[in-house]
Design a protein around this motif. Structure first.
Motif, PDB file in Angstrom:
ATOM      1  N   ILE A 508      18.506  30.277  39.222  1.00 17.16           N
ATOM      2  CA  ILE A 508      18.663  29.468  40.436  1.00 17.16           C
ATOM      3  C   ILE A 508      19.130  28.064  40.069  1.00 17.16           C
ATOM      4  O   ILE A 508      20.026  27.493  40.710  1.00 17.16           O
ATOM      5  CB  ILE A 508      17.333  29.418  41.228  1.00 17.16           C
ATOM      6  N   GLU A 509      18.527  27.493  39.012  1.00 15.20           N
ATOM      7  CA  GLU A 509      18.914  26.145  38.577  1.00 15.20           C
ATOM      8  C   GLU A 509      20.389  26.114  38.141  1.00 15.20           C
ATOM      9  O   GLU A 509      21.125  25.168  38.450  1.00 15.20           O
ATOM     10  CB  GLU A 509      18.006  25.683  37.433  1.00 15.20           C
ATOM     11  N   ALA A 510      20.820  27.178  37.432  1.00 18.27           N
ATOM     12  CA  ALA A 510      22.225  27.261  37.008  1.00 18.27           C
ATOM     13  C   ALA A 510      23.149  27.347  38.222  1.00 18.27           C
ATOM     14  O   ALA A 510      24.219  26.723  38.257  1.00 18.27           O
ATOM     15  CB  ALA A 510      22.424  28.477  36.102  1.00 18.27           C
ATOM     16  N   LEU A 511      22.718  28.091  39.227  1.00 15.27           N
ATOM     17  CA  LEU A 511      23.493  28.250  40.466  1.00 15.27           C
ATOM     18  C   LEU A 511      23.603  26.913  41.204  1.00 15.27           C
ATOM     19  O   LEU A 511      24.652  26.555  41.734  1.00 15.27           O
ATOM     20  CB  LEU A 511      22.816  29.302  41.350  1.00 15.27           C
ATOM     21  N   CYS A 512      22.476  26.173  41.217  1.00 13.42           N
ATOM     22  CA  CYS A 512      22.455  24.877  41.911  1.00 13.42           C
ATOM     23  C   CYS A 512      23.384  23.860  41.251  1.00 13.42           C
ATOM     24  O   CYS A 512      23.993  23.031  41.929  1.00 13.42           O
ATOM     25  CB  CYS A 512      21.030  24.312  41.942  1.00 13.42           C
ATOM     26  N   GLU A 513      23.461  23.903  39.923  1.00 14.87           N
ATOM     27  CA  GLU A 513      24.260  22.918  39.195  1.00 14.87           C
ATOM     28  C   GLU A 513      25.742  23.306  39.084  1.00 14.87           C
ATOM     29  O   GLU A 513      26.572  22.494  38.699  1.00 14.87           O
ATOM     30  CB  GLU A 513      23.682  22.710  37.778  1.00 14.87           C
ATOM     31  N   ALA A 514      26.070  24.557  39.413  1.00 14.84           N
ATOM     32  CA  ALA A 514      27.456  25.027  39.254  1.00 14.84           C
ATOM     33  C   ALA A 514      28.375  24.457  40.344  1.00 14.84           C
ATOM     34  O   ALA A 514      27.939  24.180  41.465  1.00 14.84           O
ATOM     35  CB  ALA A 514      27.483  26.557  39.295  1.00 14.84           C
ATOM     36  N   ASN A 515      29.653  24.314  40.001  1.00 13.64           N
ATOM     37  CA  ASN A 515      30.669  23.901  40.981  1.00 13.64           C
ATOM     38  C   ASN A 515      31.220  25.171  41.630  1.00 13.64           C
ATOM     39  O   ASN A 515      32.229  25.736  41.190  1.00 13.64           O
ATOM     40  CB  ASN A 515      31.783  23.109  40.288  1.00 13.64           C
ATOM     41  N   LEU A 516      30.536  25.637  42.669  1.00 15.90           N
ATOM     42  CA  LEU A 516      30.890  26.917  43.288  1.00 15.90           C
ATOM     43  C   LEU A 516      32.193  26.830  44.091  1.00 15.90           C
ATOM     44  O   LEU A 516      32.875  27.840  44.264  1.00 15.90           O
ATOM     45  CB  LEU A 516      29.736  27.401  44.185  1.00 15.90           C
ATOM     46  N   MET A 517      32.519  25.621  44.590  1.00 17.70           N
ATOM     47  CA  MET A 517      33.762  25.472  45.368  1.00 17.70           C
ATOM     48  C   MET A 517      34.985  25.733  44.476  1.00 17.70           C
ATOM     49  O   MET A 517      35.961  26.344  44.913  1.00 17.70           O
ATOM     50  CB  MET A 517      33.838  24.074  45.985  1.00 17.70           C
ATOM     51  N   ASP A 518      34.923  25.288  43.230  1.00 23.34           N
ATOM     52  CA  ASP A 518      36.013  25.585  42.289  1.00 23.34           C
ATOM     53  C   ASP A 518      36.110  27.083  42.034  1.00 23.34           C
ATOM     54  O   ASP A 518      37.195  27.653  41.965  1.00 23.34           O
ATOM     55  CB  ASP A 518      35.773  24.871  40.954  1.00 23.34           C
ATOM     56  N   TRP A 519      34.916  27.699  41.896  1.00 22.71           N
ATOM     57  CA  TRP A 519      34.873  29.128  41.555  1.00 22.71           C
ATOM     58  C   TRP A 519      35.467  29.985  42.666  1.00 22.71           C
ATOM     59  O   TRP A 519      36.156  30.975  42.401  1.00 22.71           O
ATOM     60  CB  TRP A 519      33.419  29.530  41.264  1.00 22.71           C
ATOM     61  N   ILE A 520      35.209  29.633  43.940  1.00 25.38           N
ATOM     62  CA  ILE A 520      35.687  30.481  45.050  1.00 25.38           C
ATOM     63  C   ILE A 520      37.142  30.210  45.418  1.00 25.38           C
ATOM     64  O   ILE A 520      37.721  30.931  46.234  1.00 25.38           O
ATOM     65  CB  ILE A 520      34.807  30.312  46.313  1.00 25.38           C
ATOM     66  N   SER A 521      37.739  29.168  44.798  1.00 26.76           N
ATOM     67  CA  SER A 521      39.095  28.769  45.216  1.00 26.76           C
ATOM     68  C   SER A 521      40.119  29.887  45.066  1.00 26.76           C
ATOM     69  O   SER A 521      41.081  29.969  45.828  1.00 26.76           O
ATOM     70  CB  SER A 521      39.546  27.529  44.430  1.00 26.76           C
ATOM     71  N   ASP A 522      39.944  30.768  44.090  1.00 24.05           N
ATOM     72  CA  ASP A 522      40.921  31.847  43.902  1.00 24.05           C
ATOM     73  C   ASP A 522      40.301  33.230  44.091  1.00 24.05           C
ATOM     74  O   ASP A 522      40.783  34.237  43.583  1.00 24.05           O
ATOM     75  CB  ASP A 522      41.531  31.750  42.497  1.00 24.05           C
ATOM     76  N   LYS A 523      39.175  33.265  44.853  1.00 21.22           N
ATOM     77  CA  LYS A 523      38.475  34.534  45.032  1.00 21.22           C
ATOM     78  C   LYS A 523      38.806  35.173  46.373  1.00 21.22           C
ATOM     79  O   LYS A 523      39.116  34.497  47.354  1.00 21.22           O
ATOM     80  CB  LYS A 523      36.947  34.330  44.938  1.00 21.22           C
ATOM     81  N   GLU A 524      38.703  36.505  46.391  1.00 27.40           N
ATOM     82  CA  GLU A 524      38.901  37.266  47.628  1.00 27.40           C
ATOM     83  C   GLU A 524      37.717  37.021  48.563  1.00 27.40           C
ATOM     84  O   GLU A 524      36.620  36.673  48.122  1.00 27.40           O
ATOM     85  CB  GLU A 524      38.983  38.765  47.309  1.00 27.40           C
ATOM     86  N   GLU A 525      37.966  37.268  49.865  1.00 28.18           N
ATOM     87  CA  GLU A 525      36.930  37.052  50.889  1.00 28.18           C
ATOM     88  C   GLU A 525      35.666  37.857  50.594  1.00 28.18           C
ATOM     89  O   GLU A 525      34.541  37.372  50.742  1.00 28.18           O
ATOM     90  CB  GLU A 525      37.511  37.454  52.248  1.00 28.18           C
ATOM     91  N   VAL A 526      35.858  39.089  50.138  1.00 24.97           N
ATOM     92  CA  VAL A 526      34.700  39.962  49.893  1.00 24.97           C
ATOM     93  C   VAL A 526      33.827  39.406  48.764  1.00 24.97           C
ATOM     94  O   VAL A 526      32.593  39.513  48.799  1.00 24.97           O
ATOM     95  CB  VAL A 526      35.162  41.414  49.586  1.00 24.97           C
ATOM     96  N   GLU A 527      34.458  38.775  47.743  1.00 25.15           N
ATOM     97  CA  GLU A 527      33.690  38.184  46.644  1.00 25.15           C
ATOM     98  C   GLU A 527      32.913  36.957  47.115  1.00 25.15           C
ATOM     99  O   GLU A 527      31.789  36.705  46.666  1.00 25.15           O
ATOM    100  CB  GLU A 527      34.639  37.782  45.507  1.00 25.15           C
ATOM    101  N   ILE A 528      33.516  36.190  48.038  1.00 27.78           N
ATOM    102  CA  ILE A 528      32.839  34.999  48.578  1.00 27.78           C
ATOM    103  C   ILE A 528      31.634  35.409  49.422  1.00 27.78           C
ATOM    104  O   ILE A 528      30.555  34.812  49.319  1.00 27.78           O
ATOM    105  CB  ILE A 528      33.838  34.144  49.396  1.00 27.78           C
ATOM    106  N   VAL A 529      31.819  36.453  50.246  1.00 24.65           N
ATOM    107  CA  VAL A 529      30.694  36.950  51.061  1.00 24.65           C
ATOM    108  C   VAL A 529      29.572  37.451  50.144  1.00 24.65           C
ATOM    109  O   VAL A 529      28.389  37.207  50.386  1.00 24.65           O
ATOM    110  CB  VAL A 529      31.160  38.067  52.020  1.00 24.65           C
ATOM    111  N   ASP A 530      29.961  38.137  49.062  1.00 25.15           N
ATOM    112  CA  ASP A 530      28.969  38.640  48.101  1.00 25.15           C
ATOM    113  C   ASP A 530      28.178  37.470  47.489  1.00 25.15           C
ATOM    114  O   ASP A 530      26.963  37.554  47.307  1.00 25.15           O
ATOM    115  CB  ASP A 530      29.674  39.429  47.004  1.00 25.15           C
ATOM    116  N   LEU A 531      28.874  36.343  47.189  1.00 25.82           N
ATOM    117  CA  LEU A 531      28.200  35.163  46.651  1.00 25.82           C
ATOM    118  C   LEU A 531      27.219  34.581  47.668  1.00 25.82           C
ATOM    119  O   LEU A 531      26.089  34.206  47.316  1.00 25.82           O
ATOM    120  CB  LEU A 531      29.238  34.110  46.255  1.00 25.82           C
TER     121      LEU A 531
END
Length: 577
Positions: A508-531
């Motif tokens: 959870i701490e790793a998830l909180c500190e991660a830059n998730l907006m960068d990660w989803i920038s090139d992801k499909e909609e289904v992967e974003i919903v899964d996140l």
């Protein structure tokens, strides 16, 4: 310092008592909520000429017990043989709860999370604390008054509830039902049993002062702070749960280290004595020998031929189950003579002299009902006997060292021995943890590697118990036997749960500190919903562990809201609904 009321009774050490609180915050505190934090109910069991032992009263009246539970409580509330029990007799028992009970209360969940594992609230069993009175009474047809007051609880606070029953029961015998009702109303004002807190518990104008043990307490050394008090020494009990283990084992002291091995490895063991007071004290003392390890097999401080598990535990068609029984009825000497380990508790003949100790005998020699006191077993201990501890205790007996000091010596000895045995296991489990750098916010949380007994045993020669214990012997053989026991299963299951929970928090701490907006920038909609769904799952975990995850809940909610806002409106409304 305030004068002690000079009516206060001290149980345990600790800091200045807190003012009573309601414990965990809740919208409303209903009548009997606080009472149920400590006791399930109080019962009165009487002797009926036609029915035998019968339930006369259950208080509070709304509390439900099944017929099977009532029957077990009734039979266990009287000594098996009343002839030698004139006057007042105190003891305790443990019975199975019938299935279908409601889940553990929030207060007990909070208590279990912070208290030592061995002292957790037991949702599968009830503890019963009995105060039995038998006096001659010519006005009754049987010629005797026979009645018991029994306190039923899910908490193993043997010292506290034994003391409490010795206050409540005499009042009830003198003044009847109103006094029992008044006692229960007093208990319904008690603060919640919060680990680490020193609590004041009023009862009949007396104030019990108790410190609830916490998992963060230091196990070694004297954690009790000295207190100046006007009270006589006998009113100061060492803890909520401790009994006088020295007196329980006084006649069999030379064999106590072997008994530690038998308890550690969940061997079937029966303790026979003349009174339920002795058997219940002895069984509780046996279970506490392996503190801080939790005894995970069944144990019955007092067991009778009427118990609902009698056939299950005495059958000769299969090996005896891994249970510790305390019995008084001579019938058991014949019924249980096939058991591998039997203790017959006798009186010390010559205090302070080895002549007063009961001998070790082969299990097969227990054939007659009048067998002599002693330990009957064919067990060969894995560890060499520590003669120094025995000499120290005998010297204490000869010099009339206070029993409290003898208890402290014994407890410390077995605490250190158990810790020496468990430290290598704890160290090995720590080595099964994945490295923190391998915890990725974009993958599921890692889990603990499986426990490999053979791999562990290879570590014993260089980093085993011999590093902290002076005892020699076959430590590897003892570990192998321990691995087949319920104590190992229970310990490992608990450690596995704790470690996997810790890994969840790190994830959870790793998830909180991660830059998730960068990660989803090139992801499909289904992967974003899964996140989003994974973050929601983490939020559920964090909400259930709010005390240790509260800083992360806000961050997770922020992440989720920001990510959902990047999705199409129709999908946003679905994910937010």
């Amino acid at each position: 310092m305030a004068t002690m009321g000079d009516n206060q009774l001290h149980i345990g050490g600790g800091s200045t008592p807190n003012s009573p609180t309601d414990g965990p915050k809740s919208p409303t505190v209903l009548p009997w909520d606080r009472f149920s934090n400590w006791l399930h109910c109080a019962c009165v069991v009487t002797f009926d000429l036609e029915l035998g032992q019968a339930m006369e009263m259950i208080y509070p009246g709304h509390v439900k017990l099944t017929e099977k539970e009532k029957m077990n409580i009734c039979y266990l509330s009287f000594p098996d043989s009343n002839s030698g029990c004139m006057g007042d007799t105190q003891f305790h028992f443990r019975i199975r709860q019938c299935p279908g009970r409601k889940q553990t209360s929030r207060t007990h969940l909070l208590y279990n999370r912070e208290c030592p594992v061995a002292l957790q609230c037991d949702n599968a069993h009830y503890y019963g604390f009995v105060y039995f009175r038998q006096t001659k009474d010519k006005s009754l047809r049987r010629g005797y008054f026979q009645k018991s007051v029994v306190l039923i609880s899910k908490l193993p606070f043997v010292a506290l509830f034994s003391e409490l029953s010795s206050i409540i029961a005499p009042e009830y015998f003198d003044n009847g039902e109103p006094s029992l009702e008044a006692a229960c109303h007093d208990i319904d004002q008690w603060p919640a049993p919060l680990p680490g807190e020193t609590l004041t518990l009023p009862i009949f104008g007396t104030v019990l002062q108790v410190r609830v043990s916490s998992r963060s307490d230091k196990l070694l050394g004297n954690t009790q702070r000295s207190q100046k008090t006007l009270l006589p020494a006998h009113s100061i009990l060492p803890a909520l749960y401790e009994v006088d283990i020295f007196s329980a084992f006084q006649s069999i002291l030379p064999h106590i280290q072997m008994l530690w091995e038998l308890v550690l490895t969940s061997e079937p063991l029966v303790s026979m004595a003349a009174s339920p007071t002795v058997t219940s004290q002895t069984v509780h003392a046996l279970v506490s020998l392996i503190t801080p390890l939790k005894f995970c097999s069944d144990y019955r401080p007092y067991f009778t031929i009427h118990d609902s598990e009698f056939k299950e535990y005495t059958t000769k068609t299969q090996a005896p189950p891994p249970v510790i029984l305390g019995v008084t009825n001579p019938f058991f000497a014949k019924t249980l003579q096939h058991w591998p380990h039997i203790i017959r508790i006798g009186e010390m003949m010559e205090v302070g002299s080895p002549k007063g100790f009961n001998k070790l005998k082969k299990a097969s020699s227990l054939k007659t009902l009048d067998s002599k006191p002693g330990v009957y077993t064919r067990y060969k201990p894995f560890l060499t006997k520590d003669k120094m501890i025995l000499k120290r205790l005998i010297k204490g007996m000869q010099s009339k060292r206070p029993v409290e000091a003898q208890n402290a010596i014994l407890r410390r000895y077995f605490l250190e021995l158990t810790q020496s045995f468990m430290i290598p296991l704890e160290r090995y489990v720590a080595s099964l943890m994945p490295l923190q750098r391998n915890i990725s916010p974009h993958k599921g949380p890692p889990r603990l590697r499986p426990f490999d007994p053979d791999e562990f045993l290879k570590t014993v020669e260089h980093s085993g118990p011999q590093l902290t214990s002076g005892l020699k012997g076959d430590w590897e053989g003892l570990y192998q036997r321990f691995f087949r026991s319920q104590n190992f299963e229970g310990w490992y299951h608990h450690r596995q749960h704790e470690v996997n929970q810790k890994l969840q928090i790190l994830h959870i701490e790793a998830l909180c500190e991660a830059n998730l907006m960068d990660w989803i920038s090139d992801k499909e909609e289904v992967e974003i919903v899964d996140l989003v769904l994974r973050i929601r799952e983490k939020l559920n975990f964090a909400s259930n562990h709010a005390t240790i995850c509260k800083d992360n809940i806000q961050k997770l909610n922020g992440h989720m809201d920001t990510i959902i806002a990047t999705l199409p409106e129709d999908l946003q409304s679905v994910l937010r609904s």
